[in-house]
Design an enzyme around this catalytic site. Sequence first.
Site, PDB file in Angstrom:
ATOM      1  N   HIS A  39       0.898  -1.071   0.046  1.00 30.76           N
ATOM      2  CA  HIS A  39      -0.055   0.110  -0.025  1.00 30.76           C
ATOM      3  C   HIS A  39       0.895   1.191  -0.116  1.00 30.76           C
ATOM      4  CE1 HIS A  39      -2.984   2.893   0.831  1.00 30.76           C
ATOM      5  NE2 HIS A  39      -2.291   3.534   1.909  1.00 30.76           N
ATOM      6  N   CYS A 109      -4.389   1.947  -4.886  1.00 30.52           N
ATOM      7  CA  CYS A 109      -3.645   3.151  -4.016  1.00 30.52           C
ATOM      8  C   CYS A 109      -2.201   3.383  -4.769  1.00 30.52           C
ATOM      9  CB  CYS A 109      -3.238   2.562  -2.542  1.00 30.52           C
ATOM     10  SG  CYS A 109      -2.437   1.076  -2.468  1.00 30.52           S
TER      11      CYS A 109
END
Length: 164
Positions: A39, A109
């Site tokens: 992430h 993301c």
Amino acid sequence: MAQNNSSFPVQLYVYDLSRGMARELSSLFLGRQVDGIWHTGVVVHGKEFFFGGGGIAHCQPCGTVLGQPNSIVDLGYTEVNEDLFQEYLDSLAESEYRGDKYNLFEHNCNTFSNDVAQFLTGKTIPSYITDLPSEILSSPLGQDLRPLLDSLAINPGGNITGQR
């Protein structure tokens, strides 16, 4: 701290969502080593910006439930001021980065971080991050799990852009 009055540092915060489990178990399940399930968020103008199932969000650096990043990548500097950057984010939040556009493998993301990094610095984020979805999907287990994984949306918290 800004390099000068019109130049602002840009960093990529990289978090391992698996908290080390990918490194330990990926060879067994995928047939190859994967160091993490990444992430990312872009840090600029004193805030961390990221995209998840709720849309574009921001918080103080390291302010998500993920805590401290596993690594920080210096992406360089930008001359894009905070107001112009906010206009850019607002535009993205109304179009390609609405929460309903999130897809774990194809629009996530890291896709957002890559687009934002290019807008701010002209540089892309590291390929070990952007290439991970295709590496996972190229495995037999990745193909078997894709329907389940496609239904997942990661949302590490923060303030959603456009909701002030």
